[in-house]
Motif scaffolding. Structure first.
Motif, PDB file in Angstrom:
ATOM      1  N   VAL A   1     -16.136 -39.951  84.590  1.00 31.32           N
ATOM      2  CA  VAL A   1     -15.030 -39.501  85.447  1.00 31.32           C
ATOM      3  C   VAL A   1     -14.053 -40.655  85.677  1.00 31.32           C
ATOM      4  O   VAL A   1     -12.835 -40.502  85.556  1.00 31.32           O
ATOM      5  N   GLY A   2     -14.598 -41.833  85.972  1.00 37.40           N
ATOM      6  CA  GLY A   2     -13.747 -42.989  86.210  1.00 37.40           C
ATOM      7  C   GLY A   2     -12.904 -43.333  84.999  1.00 37.40           C
ATOM      8  O   GLY A   2     -11.701 -43.593  85.107  1.00 37.40           O
TER       9      GLY A   2
ATOM     10  N   LEU B   1     -10.127 -40.822  84.541  1.00 41.01           N
ATOM     11  CA  LEU B   1      -9.066 -41.031  85.538  1.00 41.01           C
ATOM     12  C   LEU B   1      -8.192 -42.205  85.109  1.00 41.01           C
ATOM     13  O   LEU B   1      -6.961 -42.168  85.229  1.00 41.01           O
ATOM     14  N   PHE B   2      -8.841 -43.255  84.583  1.00 38.23           N
ATOM     15  CA  PHE B   2      -8.056 -44.395  84.120  1.00 38.23           C
ATOM     16  C   PHE B   2      -7.145 -43.981  82.972  1.00 38.23           C
ATOM     17  O   PHE B   2      -5.974 -44.378  82.920  1.00 38.23           O
TER      18      PHE B   2
ATOM     19  N   ILE C   1      -5.898 -41.071  82.382  1.00 42.70           N
ATOM     20  CA  ILE C   1      -4.779 -40.288  82.926  1.00 42.70           C
ATOM     21  C   ILE C   1      -3.715 -41.233  83.467  1.00 42.70           C
ATOM     22  O   ILE C   1      -2.520 -41.096  83.197  1.00 42.70           O
ATOM     23  N   SER C   2      -4.184 -42.217  84.228  1.00 42.76           N
ATOM     24  CA  SER C   2      -3.245 -43.178  84.803  1.00 42.76           C
ATOM     25  C   SER C   2      -2.479 -43.910  83.714  1.00 42.76           C
ATOM     26  O   SER C   2      -1.248 -44.028  83.749  1.00 42.76           O
ATOM     27  N   ASP C   3      -3.232 -44.375  82.703  1.00 46.21           N
ATOM     28  CA  ASP C   3      -2.618 -45.142  81.631  1.00 46.21           C
ATOM     29  C   ASP C   3      -1.617 -44.290  80.850  1.00 46.21           C
ATOM     30  O   ASP C   3      -0.588 -44.776  80.383  1.00 46.21           O
TER      31      ASP C   3
ATOM     32  N   PHE D   1       0.379 -42.295  81.927  1.00 43.35           N
ATOM     33  CA  PHE D   1       1.687 -42.279  82.592  1.00 43.35           C
ATOM     34  C   PHE D   1       2.548 -43.462  82.148  1.00 43.35           C
ATOM     35  O   PHE D   1       3.771 -43.363  82.159  1.00 43.35           O
TER      36      PHE D   1
END
Lengths: 255, 713
Positions: A82-83, A86-87, A89-91, A93
């Motif tokens: 999951v972590g 999430l990273f 997804i952030s990246d 952007f």
């Protein structure tokens, strides 16, 4: 970690997906040099990305159940998964922002780059992803030696991509008078390839770490680091799936 | 055994400051000597001051803590900065650059400073020890899940993996930065007390800036330091409270949690260096082309914000993973404490949008360093593109600031009115609604920027849409208060204050959303009043409420009630006068971000004469704002004194002093290291205050004894 599929069918799936990706890449290139339809190029890139995200990055593992209690390795790996996503997804952007910047500044045009070189580096990265997937699959089936062989091949292709970008693609662009300070096309090209190359570099570092530790038998039972490095490596590939048409294929030559 | 104390810290601060100043003065002279034979010692210049700052800060922590933890980090940061900058300078020397091009006004050239600052940040992280475990993992060495912390206050000055320690570290750093940013505000507020320049004059020279330039720097840094402070404060409360509320023993990734905190410390140092290294005059928004021409300080600002952004991103990642994976048994989505919902909403924004401000600042930085023409129209670039990228984060960012605060209001309100929270589902969803709508409103900051006109109307409507979920929250709060048995200890006072102030911020918002009105209101003090209302109502008041409320949980003592009330009753009226006056002068055309203003702006009638100065209406208004500004500062000072005094001498409070249903209050304070010794299970609704027989949580059977179960009505 489910072993619902046997080893040969898992490896076969990797080959099939690679063939699809290769055919789509050739198709993309063909469309670009013939009738150059932006919507079709976007659609092809999306299909390629979905294939990689689903089959190579196995996003469906986020949904896995039967993980045991909270202190088990399976459950902790699930949390790590999951972590990691999430990273990513952030990246994404960052890369989305770079794409938006490129669309705003260049619109339907691309810098005047060597098309064959672009197709070549794209293939190199795609092939590296294939071997990464193969290595991970072998590791899951307890074949440590096969994993290391395939990861070394992945590493060599990855390194070739990185060096190719920095020492062939960039000087080549500069010869064509596409420099960081010449125009926005040059600025966008160097910024996007530079940011991507930076991620390739970090992916290579992760590959070195997992190769070293796997060769000492540390991942025979606890395999999550292998999966993490592989997923990250494929993510870098997904980014390039969008950056390649954005920089080389879409639209007319920037003036 | 050495003894460390604040006294030796201050002594070393002084000594190292003087030494650093001397070294900087010498280096400055040396650089001048290389450029021209005439050497002039620049006593108030940037180079001596920046060395004095770096040396003094490191020495201060050495004095109070010794060479470990934060001290080692800071020393490594200083070393990393200097080595990185020297490395680039060496390369530039090899490239054949000489004199003026090799050394700039700030000793090192701009590329050298940029590489130096980044090397400094990385060095800090290795120095402080937050990378240790990861480096071991990379080498295949296993580390224990948890590390023992030192007892006492020492654990707060080095890397700890305990989310409660990290929460306190965040909160404390946020308070320090609030003090710094507030001091900056007082300095330029004092200058504004009367028209014309009184002490920030043209002839003043400090940090290679004249008075008005210094004003611009202070004004810009007030903005950004407060924003970083708010981000850290938000992370502080979330870090401390969320794992307790969901019943987790820690955050999902304790090492990343520590990393997210510690990366913010070098970022704060970079922001202070921005002030000294020539400053910058762009405002906190850093728009090019102005920021492409500002002194090297703007690079410190860009990369400081970039670094602080990582703190926000990784912290948010951790919160989402914790809530997804580590909830107590039975804690379904609709039984989550409302503050957890708010934290999730805020984290979704921080996780994704933050990348865009980092990227936009990075692009300007590269434009300066490599001549890349992203925002340079002469190379085909587009300055408005920067504003789009910048506001794509910076508008949702205000929801990062206020959503946790609004969550605190909703969390605390039922406790103090002894009634169920009205419309739980609606209020949970409204947080997500605000977060999601917040992604599509950014261009309302750009109505006057020259962007495509057809974009204005959709952004006007999407902006007004924000009022809907926000209105849901207000209805819920009013309905919760309605008919309740209201108790007003200090936290509740701040909650009520937050509601009033945030309402003012809320209703002064829609006028700005209207394109027709905004074209007149934009860049005036009206906007300044509006956003101070939203940020104080949405963050500062709830932040103080949260500190007064959870202080006993962290320390086992409670803060002084009387001084808490003094803090509230001094701050709230002062603050309301401040922002209402801001809006008042803004409507008459007082522009923001300027060091001086026209004394005739609001008419030429002289009201009175003080110190031989005529006070017209605009002067009177600014004088009032300055006075209430100081009153707010005094009230915060009272808070600080109360805070530190109560740490040692506060009334002991180990039980459920607020009579809350929330799980963290069902165990004695202060919280044990790994939180709940026995896990709890959720068996009912979280906010059913006053309903007989209702239960929120039950501890596992083994410990269903008298120590844990205080009956809550």
């Amino acid at each position: 970690m489910s072993h619902s599929q046997d080893k040969s069918s898992m490896l076969g799936q990797g080959v099939f997906i690679f063939v699809y990706l290769a055919v789509l890449t050739v198709l993309e290139f063909g469309i670009a040099i013939t009738f150059n339809s932006t919507p079709i190029l976007v659609a092809v890139a999306l299909v390629k990305a979905v294939l990689v995200v689903y089959y190579y990055m196995h996003i469906y593992k986020l949904n896995a159940d039967h993980e045991g209690d909270e202190s088990s390795y399976e459950y902790k790996s699930g949390t790590n998964r999951v972590g990691l996503w999430l990273f990513l997804i952030s990246d994404s952007f960052v890369f989305g922002g770079l794409l938006a910047m490129r669309i705003n500044l260049l619109g339907l045009s691309h810098p005047n780059l060597n098309q064959y070189l672009g197709l070549f580096v794209t293939s190199v990265l795609l092939i590296s992803s294939f071997f990464m997937n193969r290595g991970e699959t072998l590791m899951q089936n307890g074949d440590r030696k096969g994993f290391i062989t395939n990861t070394i091949i992945t590493f060599i292709f990855g390194l070739a991509f990185l060096l190719g970008v920095i020492f062939v693609e960039w000087p080549n662009a500069i010869r064509e008078e596409i420099t960081p300070s010449s125009s926005v096309a040059g600025a966008a090209f160097f910024m996007m390839t530079g940011m991507h190359a930076f991620h390739v570099l970090s992916g290579l570092i992760f590959l070195i770490i997992i190769m070293r530790n796997a060769s000492r038998g540390l991942y025979d039972e606890k395999q999550y680091p292998v999966e993490a490095a592989a997923v990250y490596w494929h993510f870098v590939d997904v980014v390039w799936i969008f950056f390649y048409p954005a920089l080389y294929l879409v639209g007319v030559i920037f003036k | 055994m050495k003894t460390y104390s604040v006294r030796s810290g201050l002594l070393l601060l002084l000594v190292a400051g003087v030494v650093g100043y001397g070294i900087g003065l010498g280096l400055d002279a040396l650089a001048q000597l290389l450029i021209s034979p005439a050497v002039q010692l620049n006593f108030s210049g940037s180079v001596p001051s920046v060395f004095a700052l770096l040396f003094a800060v490191s020495a201060f922590f050495f004095g109070i803590y010794g060479y470990r933890g934060i001290t080692r980090g800071l020393v490594w940061q200083v070393a990393g900065t200097v080595i990185g900058a020297l490395f680039v300078t060496g390369i530039r020397a090899l490239m054949g650059l000489k004199g003026n091009q090799l050394f700039g006004n700030f000793f090192f050239s701009e590329p050298a400073w940029v590489v130096g600052e980044l090397a400094g940040v990385v060095s800090f992280l290795f120095g402080v020890g937050v990378m240790d475990d990861w480096m071991k993992w990379a080498r295949g060495i296993d580390t224990p899940d948890h590390h023992e912390d030192e007892p006492g206050w020492q654990k707060y000055f080095s890397v700890s993996l305990d989310h409660k320690v990290i929460g306190v570290q965040y909160t404390f750093t946020a308070l320090v930065l609030i003090a710094v940013g507030g001091t900056f505000a007082l300095i330029f507020r004092t200058e504004l007390a009367h028209s014309e320049l009184q002490f920030l004059t043209i002839t003043l020279r400090l940090f290679n800036q004249n008075g008005p330039q210094l004003y611009n720097t202070l004004m810009s840094l007030h903005g950004m330091i407060m924003i970083v402070s708010i981000l850290l404060g938000v992370s502080g409360i979330i870090n401390y409270v969320v794992p307790l509320l969901v019943g987790a023993h820690d955050m999902a990734f304790p090492r990343m949690n520590a990393f997210a905190y510690w990366v913010a410390v070098p970022a704060a140092v970079l922001l202070l260096m921005a002030l000294i290294l020539g400053g910058f005059d762009t405002g906190w928004t850093g728009y090019p082309p102005l920021s492409a021409r500002a002194p090297v300080g703007v690079q410190m600002f860009f990369w400081g914000v970039f670094t602080a952004g990582w703190s926000s991103i990784l912290g948010a990642l951790n919160v989402i993973a914790t809530v997804l994976r580590m909830r107590a048994k039975g804690m379904t989505a609709m039984r989550l404490p409302i503050f957890v919902w708010a934290s999730i909403a805020t984290s979704i924004i921080a996780l994704t949008a933050t990348q865009l401000i980092g990227l936009s600042f990075q692009l300007v930085s590269f434009q300066r360093l490599f001549g890349m023409g992203f925002f340079d129209p002469t190379k085909g670039g587009n300055p408005v593109l920067f504003q789009h990228m910048f506001w794509f984060y910076s508008h949702p960012a205000v929801y990062v600031f206020v959503l946790p605060g609004l969550g605190v209001i909703s969390e605390l309100l039922p406790v103090f009115v002894r009634k169920p929270l009205f419309g739980y589902r609606w209020i949970a969803m409204s947080s997500l609604g605000i977060a999601l709508v917040g992604f599509v409103v950014w261009a309302h900051h750009m109505f006057a920027s020259g962007m495509n006109e057809y974009l204005r109307v959709p952004f006007m409507y999407s902006t007004m849409l924000v009022a809907v979920p926000t209105g849901v929250k207000f209805f819920s709060w009013v309905a919760t208060i309605w008919g309740g048995k209201i108790e007003t200890p200090t936290p509740m006072l701040f909650v009520l204050g937050a509601i009033v102030v945030f309402l003012l911020g809320g209703i002064s918002g829609p006028p700005n959303a209207m394109v027709a009105l905004d074209l007149h209101l934009t860049d005036t003090y009206w906007i300044v009043g509006h956003f101070h209302d939203t940020i104080f109502g949405g963050f500062v008041f709830p932040f103080f409420a949260a500190i007064y409320y959870w202080f006993p949980k962290a320390t086992g003592r409670r803060m002084n009630e009387f001084w808490g009330r003094v803090h509230f009753w001094l701050m709230t009226p002062s603050f309301l006068i401040l922002t209402l006056t801001m809006m008042f002068v803004g409507l008459d055309g007082m522009r923001r971000r300027i060091a001086d203003y026209d004394p005739m702006l609001m008419g030429d009638k002289v009201y009175f004469n003080l110190f031989n100065q005529d006070f017209r209406l605009i002067d009177v208004s600014h004088l009032i704002m300055t006075i209430v500004g100081y009153l707010i500062a005094i009230s915060v000072l009272i808070f600080f004194i109360n805070f530190f005094h109560s740490l040692k001498h506060g009334e002991v409070a180990t039980g459920n002093i607020w009579n809350s249903r929330s799980p963290e209050w069902q165990v004695p304070s202060p919280m044990p290291v790994h939180n709940y010794e026995v896990p709890f299970e959720v068996v009912g609704e979280p906010y059913d205050y006053g309903l007989p027989g209702s239960k929120f949580i039950e501890f596992a059977a083994a410990s269903a004894d008298t120590t844990h179960q205080k009956h809550h009505s």
